[in-house]
Scaffold this active site. Sequence first.
Site, PDB file in Angstrom:
ATOM      1  N   LYS A   1      39.065  80.010  48.003  1.00 35.87           N
ATOM      2  CA  LYS A   1      38.986  79.614  46.547  1.00 35.87           C
ATOM      3  C   LYS A   1      40.436  80.137  46.539  1.00 35.87           C
ATOM      4  O   LYS A   1      40.677  81.881  46.393  1.00 35.87           O
ATOM      5  CB  LYS A   1      37.912  80.402  45.774  1.00 35.87           C
ATOM      6  CG  LYS A   1      38.098  80.198  44.213  1.00 35.87           C
ATOM      7  CD  LYS A   1      36.305  80.759  43.503  1.00 35.87           C
ATOM      8  CE  LYS A   1      37.248  80.345  42.479  1.00 35.87           C
ATOM      9  NZ  LYS A   1      36.067  80.718  42.238  1.00 35.87           N
TER      10      LYS A   1
ATOM     11  N   GLY B   1      31.800  74.177  43.127  1.00 34.73           N
ATOM     12  CA  GLY B   1      32.504  75.351  41.975  1.00 34.73           C
ATOM     13  C   GLY B   1      34.051  75.597  43.243  1.00 34.73           C
ATOM     14  O   GLY B   1      34.456  75.968  41.429  1.00 34.73           O
TER      15      GLY B   1
ATOM     16  N   LYS C   1      37.501  78.013  32.434  1.00 35.47           N
ATOM     17  CA  LYS C   1      37.814  78.504  33.258  1.00 35.47           C
ATOM     18  C   LYS C   1      38.318  78.366  34.670  1.00 35.47           C
ATOM     19  O   LYS C   1      37.063  77.100  34.701  1.00 35.47           O
ATOM     20  CB  LYS C   1      36.759  79.756  33.390  1.00 35.47           C
ATOM     21  CG  LYS C   1      36.546  80.911  32.427  1.00 35.47           C
ATOM     22  CD  LYS C   1      36.686  81.946  32.388  1.00 35.47           C
ATOM     23  CE  LYS C   1      34.885  82.702  32.677  1.00 35.47           C
ATOM     24  NZ  LYS C   1      35.077  84.478  32.546  1.00 35.47           N
TER      25      LYS C   1
END
Lengths: 387, 387
Positions: free
Chosen positions: B84, B114, B151
């Site tokens: 990420k 995610g 977000k």
Amino acid sequence: MSTDRWTISTQLDVSYEIRETPSLLDLDNPTLADVLTSDSQGGTKLVIVDRAVARLYGARLERYLKEYDVPHRLLELLGDEGRKTMGQVLQVISALNEVGTLRASDAPVAIGGGVVLDVVGLAASLYRRGIPHTRVPTTLLSLVDVSVAAKTGVNFQGFRNRIGSYSPPPLTLVDPAFLSTVSTRQISNGGGEIFKMGLIKDPALFALLENGGPALVANKFQSPEGAEAIRRAIAGMIDELRNNLWEKDLRRAVDYGHSFSPLVEMRHVQQLLHGEAVALDCLLSAFIAHGRGYLNHHEVDRIAATATGLGLPTWHPGFADTDLLMQALADTMRHRNGNQNLPVVESIGRATFLNDVSAEEIADAAHRMKRLGEHQESELVQRGTNR
Amino acid sequence: MSTDRWTISTQLDVSYEIRETPSLLDLDNPTLADVLTSDSQGGTKLVIVDRAVARLYGARLERYLKEYDVPHRLLELLGDEGRKTMGQVLQVISALNEVGTLRASDAPVAIGGGVVLDVVGLAASLYRRGIPHTRVPTTLLSLVDVSVAAKTGVNFQGFRNRIGSYSPPPLTLVDPAFLSTVSTRQISNGGGEIFKMGLIKDPALFALLENGGPALVANKFQSPEGAEAIRRAIAGMIDELRNNLWEKDLRRAVDYGHSFSPLVEMRHVQQLLHGEAVALDCLLSAFIAHGRGYLNHHEVDRIAATATGLGLPTWHPGFADTDLLMQALADTMRHRNGNQNLPVVESIGRATFLNDVSAEEIADAAHRMKRLGEHQESELVQRGTNR
């Protein structure tokens, strides 16, 4: 519970201020100190300074911060266009993280030209998904353009501002006195954006530049006329942005001069400053408008002469490369969601948009622009001078 | 013109939809194709796919896109927490630039867990200062959490989501059938966020998990109870975000379980999944609440048993490190602008906030949590089984 479709609709309120503050670094002017301490929770303020500004004003700045007891750490950034990179953005984020900047307090301040303000703006919009900051423009270009805009950005893979955000800081403090130490070429560079603003929406501003360009540049906009020109440029920009801050409307008059120039500027980044590239694009677009019958020959000449008076170029070989111009327009059209939306001046102080400009028109306009440039060049040579 | 102070005040309207769409990749379900072609200007769509999803669904996806004649380019991203990164964000931006994605048309789609959705979300919010996109969550965690949130974010220098933006895509398409190929541990991982939502605001949701946790995990939320739990979690999240999308209010009940866990998760990123770290933090915070007289001993036991039923850990050595917990809380407080704003459960289904939790209270809660973990461990050993 049988719902299988949900909608969230909400609104973000955005408000920001641009405030003229003469003598910003004078010890008896508490404005900057008030701003820096008003949101303090006792943490360390990150003060990001353009290296060129630090060289000239670093000692005064340190004295000022010491006088007002502002706990701070200085971070110097490089202000040239080639350093408008994600690398510098991450450097700022890293420093914010190190000093432990909070979500909404102990906000940083950025002092410098457009590149530094854009880099810090992007960093501040990304760190913890966005924190406030204060910006202090120190060049003419950043003073009339970046300091009003909501946009942040960095260049990426040869494309100007390909990465960025809309994230205006709550406060911009403008002190035109910084301009007294800016180089003449950088003053002219800023003049490019003022020139654009006059052409698209403010005949009185254009008249100021047309009648007094060389004097404005010579005294670095420190005269009453200079202050007037700066204020008119800021007010014009605000008027254009107020109702279109996020650019939902992609027909933007302030994009005048920004259709062909982005790629030409990036390709010739060692030679062309942003405002110079913009001014060249303004002139190219004026020739296109002339071809459409909007501007007469005399008006195009006045536009070119005003650019010259401001110390701006009226020709650059980048504009002889029709392939590059078409490639630039293609990329600009992607930015305008597939439309040309080409802003042109229909009469000095009023803009309109074209959506069917052909490659031939562009080549023809560039050819006329080149001839004018050669003509000016030979006149200058005859007068025994040169740019 | 004598103005020397200007203010811009404006509003950004934001609206986005989360839509359940069973059998998303079935050839006779035109929903995804409709979404992909509705904004088409004939350009190439960038389709970003989690590598783990591509392995399982790549062929079906390609067949689907071919069937509906969608010009596209596939880009695979890595979905583990360690990837990420801004590096993967720039990889997406580079691909968007290469296929020439427009400002508001030919928008990309992201399919994955995610990490991939957060990475693509940030890339889409930065490319040309923001373009729309569609997201398709494929894990339970992304389905109930990321898919609802505004977000985006990536980790930076060991800090979770230190860089990010608020930028919800216009549309999220939810197909719970993807969960049938998700590993049991990843199902439990998503269960961590549902568990949190039940605890802070939805006693009926908590009851579903308490009474049927093992069955929900075993059949991967494919039962009517599973669908109900997912919908309640999504609806709860929407209810919490609706009036606080940009987190101007830093007292957020949905931050329950996210006060100590971010740093513990980052330090033990090879061992702990996000939902596992969140569940551990929920339990630690339950012990803190118990110490304050909010939850009785029986309720804390029920909370721990429900976590266990969902296949979530109730202890990890990272929580024995009081220094790490205090360091985590200090960083979380910076994110809450200097305040603890620690969400705790005052009774199952209702949250409150604490602002004066001491290091001793935290160490004591962690100690009790460890003892409970050891107790459970020995019970499991006695029963001849183990996690």
